[in-house]
Design an enzyme around this catalytic site. Structure first.
Site, PDB file in Angstrom:
ATOM      1  N   ASP A 150       0.872  -1.082  -0.021  1.00 53.39           N
ATOM      2  CA  ASP A 150      -0.015   0.015  -0.078  1.00 53.39           C
ATOM      3  C   ASP A 150       1.130   1.299   0.167  1.00 53.39           C
ATOM      4  O   ASP A 150       0.518   2.346  -0.558  1.00 53.39           O
ATOM      5  CB  ASP A 150      -1.032  -0.061   1.215  1.00 53.39           C
ATOM      6  CG  ASP A 150      -0.611  -0.097   2.586  1.00 53.39           C
ATOM      7  OD1 ASP A 150      -1.113  -0.469   3.519  1.00 53.39           O
ATOM      8  OD2 ASP A 150       0.906  -0.181   2.759  1.00 53.39           O
ATOM      9  N   GLU A 177       2.759   5.907  -3.361  1.00 46.41           N
ATOM     10  CA  GLU A 177       3.845   6.616  -3.951  1.00 46.41           C
ATOM     11  C   GLU A 177       3.565   6.959  -5.543  1.00 46.41           C
ATOM     12  O   GLU A 177       3.517   8.014  -5.854  1.00 46.41           O
ATOM     13  CB  GLU A 177       5.142   6.259  -3.788  1.00 46.41           C
ATOM     14  CG  GLU A 177       5.589   6.053  -2.268  1.00 46.41           C
ATOM     15  CD  GLU A 177       5.545   7.246  -1.509  1.00 46.41           C
ATOM     16  OE1 GLU A 177       5.469   7.382  -0.202  1.00 46.41           O
ATOM     17  OE2 GLU A 177       5.182   8.456  -2.024  1.00 46.41           O
ATOM     18  N   GLU A 218      -2.916  13.931  -0.646  1.00 43.90           N
ATOM     19  CA  GLU A 218      -2.785  12.671   0.295  1.00 43.90           C
ATOM     20  C   GLU A 218      -3.717  11.577   0.403  1.00 43.90           C
ATOM     21  O   GLU A 218      -3.370  10.531   0.425  1.00 43.90           O
ATOM     22  CB  GLU A 218      -2.560  13.373   1.613  1.00 43.90           C
ATOM     23  CG  GLU A 218      -1.003  13.808   1.927  1.00 43.90           C
ATOM     24  CD  GLU A 218      -0.151  12.258   1.426  1.00 43.90           C
ATOM     25  OE1 GLU A 218      -0.315  11.367   2.197  1.00 43.90           O
ATOM     26  OE2 GLU A 218       0.787  12.337   0.823  1.00 43.90           O
ATOM     27  N   ASP A 241      -7.825  -4.475   3.846  1.00 43.92           N
ATOM     28  CA  ASP A 241      -7.812  -3.646   4.948  1.00 43.92           C
ATOM     29  C   ASP A 241      -7.942  -2.384   4.561  1.00 43.92           C
ATOM     30  O   ASP A 241      -7.824  -1.996   3.423  1.00 43.92           O
ATOM     31  CB  ASP A 241      -6.728  -3.880   5.966  1.00 43.92           C
ATOM     32  CG  ASP A 241      -5.398  -3.435   5.187  1.00 43.92           C
ATOM     33  OD1 ASP A 241      -4.476  -4.016   5.297  1.00 43.92           O
ATOM     34  OD2 ASP A 241      -5.465  -2.261   4.648  1.00 43.92           O
ATOM     35  N   TYR A 271       4.879  -0.670   9.568  1.00 46.40           N
ATOM     36  CA  TYR A 271       4.786   0.014  10.910  1.00 46.40           C
ATOM     37  C   TYR A 271       5.193  -0.783  12.334  1.00 46.40           C
ATOM     38  O   TYR A 271       4.248  -2.017  12.099  1.00 46.40           O
ATOM     39  CB  TYR A 271       3.787   0.663  10.661  1.00 46.40           C
ATOM     40  CG  TYR A 271       3.402   1.883  11.965  1.00 46.40           C
ATOM     41  CD1 TYR A 271       2.698   1.783  12.915  1.00 46.40           C
ATOM     42  CD2 TYR A 271       4.239   2.928  11.718  1.00 46.40           C
ATOM     43  CE1 TYR A 271       2.386   2.657  13.907  1.00 46.40           C
ATOM     44  CE2 TYR A 271       4.027   3.989  12.717  1.00 46.40           C
ATOM     45  CZ  TYR A 271       3.016   3.652  14.075  1.00 46.40           C
ATOM     46  OH  TYR A 271       2.855   4.733  14.492  1.00 46.40           O
ATOM     47  N   THR A 272       5.807  -0.399  13.061  1.00 49.42           N
ATOM     48  CA  THR A 272       6.195  -1.059  14.366  1.00 49.42           C
ATOM     49  C   THR A 272       5.923  -2.472  14.225  1.00 49.42           C
ATOM     50  O   THR A 272       4.921  -3.065  14.800  1.00 49.42           O
ATOM     51  CB  THR A 272       5.289  -0.496  15.379  1.00 49.42           C
ATOM     52  OG1 THR A 272       3.580  -0.966  14.874  1.00 49.42           O
ATOM     53  CG2 THR A 272       5.090   0.870  15.607  1.00 49.42           C
ATOM     54  N   ASP A 278      -1.682  -2.376  14.520  1.00 54.06           N
ATOM     55  CA  ASP A 278      -1.464  -1.007  14.244  1.00 54.06           C
ATOM     56  C   ASP A 278      -1.144  -0.492  12.826  1.00 54.06           C
ATOM     57  O   ASP A 278      -0.770  -1.419  12.215  1.00 54.06           O
ATOM     58  CB  ASP A 278      -0.554  -0.134  15.355  1.00 54.06           C
ATOM     59  CG  ASP A 278       0.802  -0.579  15.233  1.00 54.06           C
ATOM     60  OD1 ASP A 278       1.725   0.045  16.032  1.00 54.06           O
ATOM     61  OD2 ASP A 278       1.235  -1.740  14.384  1.00 54.06           O
ATOM     62  N   ASP A 288       3.680  20.046   8.460  1.00 53.97           N
ATOM     63  CA  ASP A 288       3.221  18.985   7.350  1.00 53.97           C
ATOM     64  C   ASP A 288       2.514  19.757   6.354  1.00 53.97           C
ATOM     65  O   ASP A 288       1.373  19.291   5.820  1.00 53.97           O
ATOM     66  CB  ASP A 288       2.296  18.005   8.261  1.00 53.97           C
ATOM     67  CG  ASP A 288       1.818  16.882   7.472  1.00 53.97           C
ATOM     68  OD1 ASP A 288       2.811  16.460   6.482  1.00 53.97           O
ATOM     69  OD2 ASP A 288       0.769  16.170   7.513  1.00 53.97           O
TER      70      ASP A 288
HETATM   71  O1  0DB Z   1       4.491   9.783   0.454  1.00 54.93           O
HETATM   72  C1  0DB Z   1       4.099  10.626   1.405  1.00 54.93           C
HETATM   73  O2  0DB Z   1       3.104  11.247   1.767  1.00 54.93           O
HETATM   74  C2  0DB Z   1       5.406  10.827   2.553  1.00 54.93           C
HETATM   75  C3  0DB Z   1       6.598  11.511   2.088  1.00 54.93           C
HETATM   76  C4  0DB Z   1       6.939  12.650   2.864  1.00 54.93           C
HETATM   77  C5  0DB Z   1       8.004  13.328   2.052  1.00 54.93           C
HETATM   78  C6  0DB Z   1       7.717  14.429   1.480  1.00 54.93           C
HETATM   79  C7  0DB Z   1       8.686  15.017   0.833  1.00 54.93           C
HETATM   80  C8  0DB Z   1       9.943  14.692   0.823  1.00 54.93           C
HETATM   81  C9  0DB Z   1      10.152  13.737   1.313  1.00 54.93           C
HETATM   82  C10 0DB Z   1       9.354  12.624   2.033  1.00 54.93           C
HETATM   83  C11 0DB Z   1       5.688   9.111   2.889  1.00 54.93           C
HETATM   84  C12 0DB Z   1       4.657   8.391   3.661  1.00 54.93           C
HETATM   85  C13 0DB Z   1       3.981   9.072   4.824  1.00 54.93           C
HETATM   86  O3  0DB Z   1       2.780   9.024   4.891  1.00 54.93           O
HETATM   87  N1  0DB Z   1       5.106   9.809   5.577  1.00 54.93           N
HETATM   88  C14 0DB Z   1       4.186  10.621   6.508  1.00 54.93           C
HETATM   89  C15 0DB Z   1       4.400   9.836   7.893  1.00 54.93           C
HETATM   90  C16 0DB Z   1       5.725   9.564   8.260  1.00 54.93           C
HETATM   91  C17 0DB Z   1       6.676   8.665   7.915  1.00 54.93           C
HETATM   92  N2  0DB Z   1       7.790   8.627   8.472  1.00 54.93           N
HETATM   93  C18 0DB Z   1       7.777   9.636   9.633  1.00 54.93           C
HETATM   94  C19 0DB Z   1       8.765   9.598  10.498  1.00 54.93           C
HETATM   95  C20 0DB Z   1       8.517  10.569  11.315  1.00 54.93           C
HETATM   96  C21 0DB Z   1       6.890  11.314  11.425  1.00 54.93           C
HETATM   97  C22 0DB Z   1       5.974  11.094  10.193  1.00 54.93           C
HETATM   98  C23 0DB Z   1       6.564   9.920   9.579  1.00 54.93           C
HETATM   99  C24 0DB Z   1       5.344  11.761   6.638  1.00 54.93           C
HETATM  100  O4  0DB Z   1       5.984  12.207   5.943  1.00 54.93           O
HETATM  101  O5  0DB Z   1       4.735  12.766   7.618  1.00 54.93           O
HETATM  102  C25 0DB Z   1       3.716   7.742   2.609  1.00 54.93           C
HETATM  103  C26 0DB Z   1       3.338   6.443   3.030  1.00 54.93           C
HETATM  104  C27 0DB Z   1       4.287   6.010   4.202  1.00 54.93           C
HETATM  105  C28 0DB Z   1       5.478   7.056   4.069  1.00 54.93           C
HETATM  106 CA    CA Z   2      -3.039  -1.867   3.994  1.00 54.86          CA
HETATM  107 CA    CA Z   3       2.709  -2.796  13.546  1.00 59.09          CA
HETATM  108 ZN    ZN Z   4       1.882  10.915   0.183  1.00 54.97          ZN
END
Ligand code: 0DB
Ligand code: CA
Ligand code: CA
Ligand code: ZN
Length: 337
Positions: A155, A160, A183, A202, A210-211, A217, A247
């Protein structure tokens, strides 16, 4: 060099074995899948993130995509191979999802090569779509406690690649409400693609990476965003500054409101004092895909997404269809007018 399609096998992040489309050049096998569009290419970032001094995109660009992944015997079963195996295999599945469900040939609908760099950084706890001019994905290795290597979750890879689809269609600005829709689209098609591949079902994002020591979770839930601290109604829209620390106006947080809308449209339910009659995953996916690719623009707001979804449902099922009513119910349920 002309391409020789070969089929190897590899072990993924979670220890599962899968076959891989590879390219044989001489006595070396590469993670290059010539069977889909202009190809699917997986590279070794060789921990580039740790080698970048200022972590600027300019610096990153000097090092990416890295080295095309090679192997001597077409068996990718070392632990260092795991992240590359999943990035390669799952990218192919996401290509198949978009082609089969929406007749879309790769993210640009013209067969664009899909490129991924794994081992972007040891302990790098994130992944991402790097748009122009790189147009590729990158995956961190994770710290092993809070995160496994990010390409280990189908997923996440679908999330991405959907960013790439969004960039080539609505091109929703990655901030505030348009960013939260951006997003949500990635989460929605991340979940739908995973369920389509039979790897769910799911309504969770990132549960596989994750974890690892905590079962059940996930990074986000579309069925109940509040499980992991995200809003599921406009009353709880989170105002954050349009900065990295904020964010970008909470794009990964306020996406919960749109994620909840999609969940309700698909599965139905009672929320915010409203009863929603579900239309099922396929119809929800068609309505959101048509909204994304035909009606949304860079600056679309949540309210404009509602109009786009109503129009899409009208186009697909008719003005007086129950699907149009369900769209109205779903957006009413989360307080979007
Ligand atoms: O694609 C996206 O939206 C996220 C990419 C973020 C990003 C943006 C710009 C440059 C580099 C990275 C990556 C993902 C994401 O939702 N990241 C969140 C949650 C997260 C991932 N690692 C973390 C570490 C600390 C806090 C939050 C996070 C975020 O960047 O917020 C997508 C699925 C899983 C990782
Ligand atoms: Ca999933
Ligand atoms: Ca987990
Ligand atoms: Zn994203």
């Amino acid at each position: 060099s002309f391409k020789i399609d070969s089929v190897g096998t590899g072990t993924g992040v979670l220890g599962d074995v899968k076959s891989l489309n590879t390219d044989k050049q001489g006595n070396t096998y590469y993670l290059q899948d010539n069977t889909r569009g202009d190809g699917i290419f997986t590279y070794d970032g060789e921990n580039v993130h740790q080698r970048i001094l200022d972590r600027s995109l300019r610096q990153i660009m000097r090092y990416l995509p890295g080295t095309l992944w090679s192997d001597s015997d077409n068996v990718f079963n070392s632990s260092y191979d795991n992240a590359a195996v999943d990035a390669h295999y799952y990218a192919g599945l996401v290509y198949d999802y978009y082609l089969e469900k929406f007749n879309r040939d790769s993210f640009d609908n013209q067969g664009a090569a899909i490129k991924s760099t794994v081992h972007f950084g040891r302990n790098y706890n994130n992944a991402g779509w790097l748009g122009e001019p790189l147009n590729q994905m990158m995956y961190g290795d994770g710290d092993g406690v809070n995160w496994l290597p990010f390409s280990g979750a189908y997923d996440v890879i679908a999330h991405e690649i959907t960013h790439a689809v969004t960039d080539r269609t609505a091109n929703l600005l990655y901030q505030n409400q348009s960013g939260a829709i951006n997003e949500a689209m990635s989460d929605i098609f991340g979940v739908l693609a995973e369920n389509w591949a039979g790897l769910g079902p799911d309504w969770l994002m990132g549960e596989d990476i994750y974890t690892p020591n905590i079962p059940g979770d996930a990074l986000r839930s579309l069925a109940d965003p509040t499980l992991f601290g995200d809003p599921d109604h406009m009353d709880d829209f989170v105002q954050l500054p349009n900065t990295r620390e904020g964010d970008w106006g909470g794009v990964h947080i306020n996406s919960g409101i749109i994620n909840k809308t999609a969940y309700l449209l698909s599965e139905g339910g009672n929320h915010g004092g409203v009863t929603v009659n579900g239309v099922g995953q396929d119809n929800m996916g068609d309505i959101f895909y048509r909204s994304l690719t035909q009606y949304l623009t860079e600056s679309s707001t949540f309210s404009q997404l509602r109009s786009a979804a109503e129009q899409s449902a009208t186009d697909l099922y008719g003005a007086n269809s129950s699907a149009v009513t369900s769209v109205q119910q779903a957006f009413d349920a989360v307080g979007i007018n």
